[in-house]
Design a protein around this motif. Structure first.
Motif, PDB file in Angstrom:
ATOM      1  N   ALA A 189      -7.752  -0.794   1.405  1.00 37.55           N
ATOM      2  CA  ALA A 189      -6.661  -0.498   2.336  1.00 37.55           C
ATOM      3  C   ALA A 189      -6.236   0.941   2.150  1.00 37.55           C
ATOM      4  CB  ALA A 189      -5.481  -1.438   2.077  1.00 37.55           C
TER       5      ALA A 189
ATOM      6  N   PRO B 242      -5.709   2.275  -7.003  1.00 36.18           N
ATOM      7  CA  PRO B 242      -5.062   0.959  -7.027  1.00 36.18           C
ATOM      8  C   PRO B 242      -5.492   0.086  -5.858  1.00 36.18           C
ATOM      9  CG  PRO B 242      -3.463   2.680  -7.452  1.00 36.18           C
ATOM     10  CD  PRO B 242      -4.722   3.364  -7.045  1.00 36.18           C
ATOM     11  N   CYS B 243      -5.632   0.678  -4.683  1.00 37.09           N
ATOM     12  CA  CYS B 243      -6.026  -0.136  -3.538  1.00 37.09           C
ATOM     13  C   CYS B 243      -7.537  -0.192  -3.406  1.00 37.09           C
ATOM     14  CB  CYS B 243      -5.413   0.401  -2.259  1.00 37.09           C
ATOM     15  SG  CYS B 243      -3.770  -0.247  -1.990  1.00 37.09           S
TER      16      CYS B 243
ATOM     17  N   PRO C  20      -0.413  -1.133   0.719  1.00 32.29           N
ATOM     18  CA  PRO C  20       0.963  -1.620   0.511  1.00 32.29           C
ATOM     19  C   PRO C  20       1.579  -1.125  -0.792  1.00 32.29           C
ATOM     20  CG  PRO C  20      -0.620  -3.392   0.262  1.00 32.29           C
ATOM     21  CD  PRO C  20      -1.392  -2.212   0.725  1.00 32.29           C
ATOM     22  N   LEU C  21       0.770  -0.579  -1.675  1.00 32.30           N
ATOM     23  CA  LEU C  21       1.307  -0.121  -2.952  1.00 32.30           C
ATOM     24  C   LEU C  21       1.782   1.314  -2.872  1.00 32.30           C
ATOM     25  CD1 LEU C  21      -1.683  -1.486  -4.959  1.00 32.30           C
ATOM     26  CD2 LEU C  21       0.501  -2.589  -4.664  1.00 32.30           C
TER      27      LEU C  21
ATOM     28  N   GLU D   3      -4.758  -0.077   8.133  1.00 38.31           N
ATOM     29  CA  GLU D   3      -3.481  -0.466   7.542  1.00 38.31           C
ATOM     30  C   GLU D   3      -3.204   0.437   6.361  1.00 38.31           C
ATOM     31  OE1 GLU D   3      -3.756  -4.319   5.841  1.00 38.31           O
ATOM     32  OE2 GLU D   3      -5.628  -3.898   4.837  1.00 38.31           O
ATOM     33  N   PRO D   4      -1.934   0.669   6.085  1.00 35.56           N
ATOM     34  CA  PRO D   4      -1.621   1.477   4.909  1.00 35.56           C
ATOM     35  C   PRO D   4      -1.786   0.650   3.639  1.00 35.56           C
ATOM     36  CG  PRO D   4       0.390   0.756   5.949  1.00 35.56           C
ATOM     37  CD  PRO D   4      -0.728   0.270   6.814  1.00 35.56           C
TER      38      PRO D   4
END
Lengths: 555, 511
Positions: free
Chosen positions: B199, B194-195, B273-274, B270-271
Motif C-alpha cells: 500500500a 512498514p507497508c 494506513p501507517l 490507497e495510502p
C-alpha cells in the motif's frame, strides 16, 4: 704409447662413473628430501585413538538422592542402622553407540532438628518453603523426606508429594521390610522427577535411527549456547484493525521470570516486532454452518514459509531463533479458527512447529465492529496470549508434562512456569545431547582427515580437537560424579570446540588438487632429469656385475 | 497451571489500569514522499523517500520492541553501537550536465559509511562485522570491504544527525565501485518498509521497471535526530531513498508524455494506513521563456513553491491522505503532457541482451539539404567467454551493415501510371507519391577485431621452463659423465679418396 692411452682412458671411465654416482647421490640425498619437504602438507598430529575411544564411551549418569527419615517414619530398630547409602543402577536401553547407565545413589540419614520442625507443620507448602530456605541444593540432586505413616502433612489418600524445588515427601511405613518398600516408593518418585528413558530418547532424537523414534515424535530444539526469542504481531489488514499489544509489560511479567529460571540452559534474548501486511500462505476455508473461516490441520505446514520471509533473519547473532507469531486475521477472513485432524476447532487457536516456534490466531471480538468506523482499535489480551506462548515455549524446549506416580500430590509450577527439577532434567538431556553431538562431530572429522590426505591440519585446529576431546571426557566424569552444572558447561565447551575445528576454513585450502595437473608439471621436468641418471646407474650396475663375474672365472 | 493463572490475574488487577487504557501517542511515525522531476533532457527522474522515526533509546542489552522500525536494522544499531549508518547501492551515473543537480547523488556501486559510538573499543573489528552483516541483509557483496578499501576521512563526511563529538577515529568509509545492483538488492530494501509493497507509494516499486532505467540508486540512512523542538531526547531516523531516471527513448518509445502507469506499470490506489504523511510532488517549473510547456493531469489541488538547489521551483502536490485525491477515480495516475514537444523525430532503441538479441537503433530524421549527417556509436571491446571464440579469433567479428531507407524527392515528376502495367524493374517498391522515390541503401559491414587471449600461455611457460632446465642439465650431465678419448685420424678424408680415384683412372700412382 698405447698403454699410456689405455690407462688414460681407464682413468676417464672411472672419473665418469664417479661423476654419475655423485649425481645420483646428490639427487637422492638432497633432491628427494627437498622435493618431499616442499610439497608436503602440514598435518598436526591428532588424538585418533582417543576419538575412536569416544565412540564406545560408557556414560554413567549419577543422581544423588538424599533420603531423610523423620521420627516414627520407620520402625526403631531400622532407624538404628542410619545413616547408610544404597545404590540403584539401571541401564537405559537405546539403540545408540553410547551406553547410558542411570545410577541413583541414595544416602539415607536421620532428619535434623529444623527439618523435623518443618515437617511437623500442618501445611505442605509452608513446610516446603521452610525446608528450601537454609541451603540451596546442588543441580541434579534430590531430597526425599520420609514422614510417618499417619502424618497429617499430606491428605490421607495421598502417598507422596512432589514439590517445585528439588524435594519430595514420601509416606513411611511401620513394617519389617520398611526400607525395601520405601526404597521402591522413592525410586518411583525420583524417576518422575529425574532422568527417564523418554527424556534421553528425545534429546538424542537426531542420533537415533528413525524407526524407533519416528518423526512425529516431538523433537526439541537443538542444544545451543543461546537462544533468541522473537514475538511478532502480524497485522495483515491495518486498514481495518489498529492493533495494540502491551508486549513490554507482558515480557516483563510472564516471559522474563520463565527465562530467568531457565538461564542455566543458555543465554536468552527477547525482542518483538509488528509486521503489517504480512499474510499467511494459505487461504482459509469458509465454514457456512458457523459462518467462520478455518485452517485445516493438513494446510498448517504451508502457513509458515511465506510468513517467514517477512520475519527477517536475526542479523546480530548466530543463535537459533524461536518465533512466536500472533496473527490477527484480516476483516474478510474473521473469525478464523484452527482445526485439528478431526475437524474440531483447537481450544487455544494455536499451533507450534518443532524447532521453529508457534503461531496463535487472535480473533477480534465481533462486537468491536458495531457502530465504530474502521480501523477498529484492538487491545490484545496479553495474558491469554502469553499463556499459550509459554506453554509452547516449554514444548519447544522439550519439557514434557510431568508424569506422576499414582496417589501423588502435585501443585504445578510457581509463577516462573518451570520447576527446578524440570530444569535439571533439561540439563541432563542437553548434556547427553551435547556429548553425542560432539562425539559425532569429532568422529566424522577424524574420518574425513584420515581419508583425504591433502587436507592441511593447522595447530589451532588440532588444539581445538584436543580441547574438545578433553571436554567430552571431563563432562562424562562430571556426570558420573553427579556434578550436573559443571558437566553441562563442559559438554557445551566440547560442542563449541569440536564444531569450531570441523568448520575451520583452513581445512579447505588444498582440498582440490587434481593429479593430472600435478603430472603436467612434473613430467616435462622430472622425466628428462631422471632418465640419464637411471640409465647410467643401470650401466654401472651391469659393469660391476661383469667385473665381479670375471675373477670367479679365473678361479 | 491453575495456581499460576490465579497469580497472573492478581498481577493484572494491580497493574492493569496503569499499563494500558490511556492512549499514549504513537512512538513511531512514517512519512513517505515521491518527487517526479521532468529533466531538461526529456528524461524523468523519480525520487522516493520513506522516513521512519523511532522514539526510542537503543540500549545494548535487554529487550527491544519494534513497531515501524525494522528489527534487522535496530538490532544492528544496538549490537555495533552505531551512531550513523549510510549505505547506498547505485547503478549508473547521474549526468549533471543533462539532468541538472540531483537531490542526493551517490557513486556507482556500493558506498558505505558509518559513525560508531565513542564506547566502541575496536572500531576496525566492528566495521568488518558490520559490513559482513549488511552484506547478508542487503544481498550485496559488502563483505569485500576490508582494510584495503576502507578509509577514515578527516574533513568530509561529518555526521548528518545529532552529534556531540566528532572524533574521526570512529568514522569508516568504503566504496565498492564494481558492485552491481539488481533485484536481489531491492527486495530486502522493500522489506524494510512498514507497508512492504502492499500500500502507499511503495506499490510503485516494481523491480522490472525500476531496473529498466538509466540511473538507479537506493540508499539507507540511519541517524539520530531531535525528538522535539527543544531537543531534550533523541530519536532514531531511518530514511530509505530510491532515485531512478527513466530514459525517454528506452521506456517511452520515443514519446515524452508520461504517466505513473507508463513509468511504473502501476497506479496509486490507497495510502499506507501507517503513514502520517504521504505525498506526491511533481515539478511543474516551466523551462525557457514561454510557460505552459507542461500540463499535469489530474489538476493539482495545491502547489508548493520554494527555492530548491538555488532555483525557484514549483511543484504540484498530491496528498494521498486527502480523500478527494484518490476517491475521484479510485486510483491516481498522474500524467504529464508536453504541450509543445521540444524536438521532432522518432528514435527507437532496443538494447542488446548478451547472447540473446542484438542492439537495434532506429531513427527517423529529416535531413536538411546539402548537409552531412554523422551517426556514431561508441562501443567497448570486451573479452568473450573462451569457448565462444571462433577457430580464427584474430580475424575479427562482423557487425552487420546499417540500413538507410529514404524517400528522395524526385527531380522530375513521374507520370502516375498503372502499377501493374509498368516494367518490373520500376515496380519493386510501391510509390504512393509521384514526387519522390524510395531508396534503400546499405553500408559496408564492419569488421571489429576483438581482444583475444593467449589460450595456451600457462602450459607454454611450464613446457619452456622445463625444457630449458632439462637441456642445461642434460649437457652438463653429459659433459661430466662421458669419457672423452682422442680418435686416431682415419686414412684420408673424402677429398683424398676422390683424388686417388681420379689418379687411378689417369694411371698416376695414388697419394
Amino acid at each position: 704409447m698405447a698403454a699410456a692411452g689405455a690407462a688414460a682412458t681407464d682413468l676417464e671411465v672411472v672419473r665418469g662413473k664417479r661423476a654419475a654416482l655423485f649425481f645420483a647421490t646428490v639427487v637422492i640425498v638432497l633432491g628427494l628430501p627437498l622435493w618431499w619437504k616442499t610439497t608436503e602438507t602440514y598435518r598436526a598430529p591428532l588424538p585418533y585413538s582417543q576419538i575412536s575411544g569416544l565412540n564406545s564411551l560408557k556414560l554413567r549418569l549419577m543422581v544423588p538422592v538424599t533420603v531423610v527419615f523423620t521420627q516414627e517414619s520407620v520402625p526403631l530398630d531400622d532407624q538404628e542402622k542410619l545413616p547408610f547409602t544404597v545404590v540403584h543402577e539401571r541401564e537405559i536401553p537405546l539403540k545408540y553407540k553410547l551406553k547410558i547407565k542411570c545410577r541413583f545413589q541414595k544416602a539415607y540419614r536421620k532428619a535434623l532438628d529444623h527439618e523435623e520442625a518443618a515437617l511437623s507443620l500442618g501445611n505442605i507448602q509452608e513446610a516446603e518453603a521452610m525446608l528450601a530456605e537454609p541451603s540451596e541444593q546442588a543441580e541434579g540432586s534430590l531430597t526425599v523426606y520420609v514422614i510417618s505413616e499417619r502424618c497429617s502433612l499430606l491428605p490421607q489418600d495421598m502417598m507422596s508429594y512432589i514439590g517445585s524445588k528439588r524435594m519430595a515427601v514420601v509416606r513411611g511405613i511401620m513394617h519389617r521390610e520398611a526400607f525395601n518398600i520405601i526404597g521402591r516408593r522413592i525410586i518411583q518418585v525420583a524417576q518422575a522427577m529425574s532422568l527417564t528413558e523418554d527424556v534421553l530418547a528425545a534429546a538424542l532424537a537426531d542420533h537415533l535411527p528413525e524407526d524407533k523414534w519416528s518423526s512425529d515424535k516431538r523433537r526439541p530444539l537443538k542444544s545451543s549456547l543461546g537462544y533468541e526469542i522473537t514475538f511478532s504481531l502480524l497485522n495483515p489488514d491495518p486498514k481495518s484493525h489498529d492493533v495494540h499489544w502491551d508486549i513490554e509489560g507482558a515480557v516483563r511479567r510472564y516471559v522474563q521470570p520463565f527465562l530467568r529460571a531457565l538461564s542455566a540452559a543458555g543465554n536468552f534474548s527477547v525482542d518483538s516486532q509488528i509486521l503489517y501486511y504480512a499474510v499467511l500462505g494459505v487461504n482459509p476455508r469458509f465454514d457456512s454452518a458457523s459462518s467462520s473461516y478455518y485452517l485445516a490441520a493438513h494446510s498448517l505446514p504451508h502457513v509458515i514459509n511465506p510468513v517467514e520471509s517477512r520475519l527477517g533473519s536475526s542479523a546480530a547473532s548466530l543463535y537459533p531463533v524461536l518465533n512466536f507469531l500472533l496473527y490477527v486475521p484480516e476483516l474478510a477472513h474473521s473469525p478464523l479458527y484452527i482445526q485439528d485432524k478431526d475437524g474440531a476447532p483447537v481450544a487455544t487457536n494455536a499451533f507450534h512447529s518443532p524447532r521453529w516456534g508457534g503461531i496463535m490466531v487472535y480473533n477480534v471480538d465481533p462486537k468491536a465492529y458495531n457502530g465504530s468506523q474502521l480501523p477498529v482499535r484492538v487491545e490484545v489480551d496479553m495474558m491469554r496470549v502469553m499463556e499459550v506462548f509459554l506453554a509452547q515455549l516449554r514444548l519447544l524446549f522439550g519439557i514434557p508434562q510431568p508424569q506422576l506416580p499414582p496417589k501423588c500430590l502435585f501443585w504445578g509450577p510457581k509463577s516462573e512456569g518451570i520447576m527446578t527439577w524440570e530444569l535439571d532434567r533439561l540439563l541432563w538431556a542437553r548434556s547427553v545431547e551435547n556429548l553425542a553431538t560432539a562425539t559425532t562431530t569429532l568422529t566424522s572429522l577424524a574420518q574425513l582427515l584420515g581419508k583425504i590426505s591433502n587436507i592441511v591440519i593447522k595447530d589451532d585446529v588440532a588444539s581445538e580437537v584436543y580441547r574438545a576431546v578433553a571436554a567430552v571426557q571431563k563432562a562424562a566424569e562430571e556426570l558420573s560424579s553427579g556434578h550436573l552444572s559443571s558437566a553441562f558447561a563442559a559438554s557445551q565447551e566440547a560442542v563449541t570446540s569440536s564444531e569450531r575445528a570441523f568448520f575451520d576454513p583452513s581445512l579447505l585450502h588444498l582440498l582440490y588438487f587434481p593429479d593430472d595437473q600435478k603430472f603436467a608439471i612434473y613430467i616435462p621436468l622430472f622425466l628428462p632429469m631422471a632418465v640419464p641418471i637411471l640409465l647410467s646407474l643401470f650401466k654401472i650396475f651391469l659393469e660391476t656385475r661383469k667385473s665381479w663375474k670375471k675373477p670367479e672365472k679365473t678361479d | 497451571m491453575a495456581a499460576a493463572v490465579r497469580i497472573f490475574l492478581l498481577l493484572l488487577l494491580l497493574l492493569g489500569p496503569g499499563g494500558w487504557g490511556q492512549a499514549e501517542p504513537p512512538r513511531d511515525s512514517l512519512r513517505e514522499e515521491l518527487v517526479i522531476t521532468p529533466l531538461p533532457s526529456g528524461d524523468v527522474a523519480a525520487t522516493f523517500q520513506f522516513r521512519t522515526r523511532w522514539d526510542s533509546e537503543l540500549q545494548r542489552e535487554g529487550v527491544s520492541h519494534y513497531r515501524l522500525f525494522p528489527k534487522a536494522l535496530g538490532q544492528l544499531i544496538s549490537k555495533y553501537s552505531l551512531r550513523e549508518l549510510h549505505l547506498s547501492l547505485t547503478q549508473g551515473f547521474w549526468r549533471t550536465r543533462y539532468w541538472g543537480t540531483p537531490f542526493l547523488q551517490a557513486p556507482s556501486g556500493a558506498e558505505l559509511w558509518a559513525w560508531f559510538q565513542e564506547t566502541v573499543t575496536d572500531v576496525d573489528e566492528s566495521w568488518k562485522e558490520l559490513s559482513n552483516v549488511l552484506s547478508g541483509i542487503f544481498c550485496a557483496s559488502l563483505n569485500f570491504i576490508d582494510s584495503t578499501n576502507t578509509v577514515t576521512p578527516t574533513a568530509s563526511f561529518k555526521p548528518l544527525g545529532l552529534a556531540n563529538g566528532t572524533d574521526h577515529s570512529f568514522l569508516r568509509y568504503a566504496v565498492l565501485p564494481r558492485e552491481v545492483v539488481c533485484t536481489e538488492n531491492l527486495t530486502p530494501w522493500k522489506k524494510l518498509l512498514p507497508c512492504s509493497s502492499k500500500a502507499g507509494l511503495s506499490v510503485l516499486l516494481k523491480a522490472d521497471r525500476l531496473f529498466h532505467t538509466s540511473y538507479h540508486s537506493q540508499a539507507v540512512h540511519i541517524r539520530p535526530v531531535c525528538r522535539n523542538a527543544r531537543c531534550t531526547s533523541v530519536s532514531w531516523e531511518l530514511r530509505q531513498t530510491l532515485s531512478v531516471v527513466f530514459d525517454a527513448f528506452v521506456t517511452g518509445q520515443g514519446k515524452k508524455d508520461w504517466s505513473l502507469f507508463r513509468m511504473f506499470s502501476r497506479t496509486l490506489t490507497e495510502p499506507c494506513p501507517l503513514a502520517s504523511e504521504s505525498r506526491v510532488y511533481v515539478d511543474i517549473t516551466s523551462y525557457g521563456q514561454d510557460n505552459e510547456t507542461l500540463e499535469v493531469y489530474p489538476p493539482p489541488l495545491t502547489t508548493y513553491q520554494d527555492v530548491i538547489l538555488g532555483t525557484r521551483k514549483t511543484y504540484a502536490v498530491y496528498d494521498l491522505l486527502d480523500a478527494a485525491v484518490v476517491s475521484n477515480s479510485r486510483s491516481l495516475n498522474i500524467q504529464l503532457k508536453w504541450k509543445r514537444p521540444p524536438e521532432n523525430g522518432y528514435i527507437h532503441y532496443q538494447p542488446a541482451q548478451d547472447r540473446m538479441q542484438p542492439h537495434l537503433l532506429e531513427m527517423l530524421i529529416q535531413l536538411p539539404a546539402n548537409s552531412i549527417t554523422k551517426v556514431s556509436i561508441q562501443f567497448e571491446r570486451a573479452l568473450l567467454k573462451w569457448t565462444e571464440y571462433t577457430p580464427d579469433p584474430n580475424h575479427g567479428f562482423y557487425v552487420s551493415p546499417s540500413v538507410l531507407s529514404a524517400l528522395v524527392p524526385s527531380v522530375v515528376a513521374a507520370k502516375p501510371g498503372d502499377w501493374e502495367e509498368s516494367p518490373l524493374f520500376n515496380s519493386l517498391f510501391p510509390v504512393s507519391d509521384s514526387s519522390s522515390y524510395f531508396v534503400r541503401l546499405y553500408t559496408e559491414p564492419l569488421l571489429v577485431s576483438l581482444p583475444t587471449p593467449d589460450f595456451s600461455m600457462p602450459y607454454n611457460v611450464v613446457c619452456l621452463t622445463c625444457t630449458v632446465v632439462a637441456v642445461c642439465y642434460g649437457s652438463f650431465y653429459n659433459l661430466l659423465t662421458r669419457t672423452f678419448q682422442i680418435e686416431e685420424p682415419r686414412k684420408g678424408g673424402l677429398v683424398k679418396r676422390l683424388a686417388n680415384l681420379i689418379r687411378r683412372a689417369r694411371g698416376v700412382p695414388p697419394l
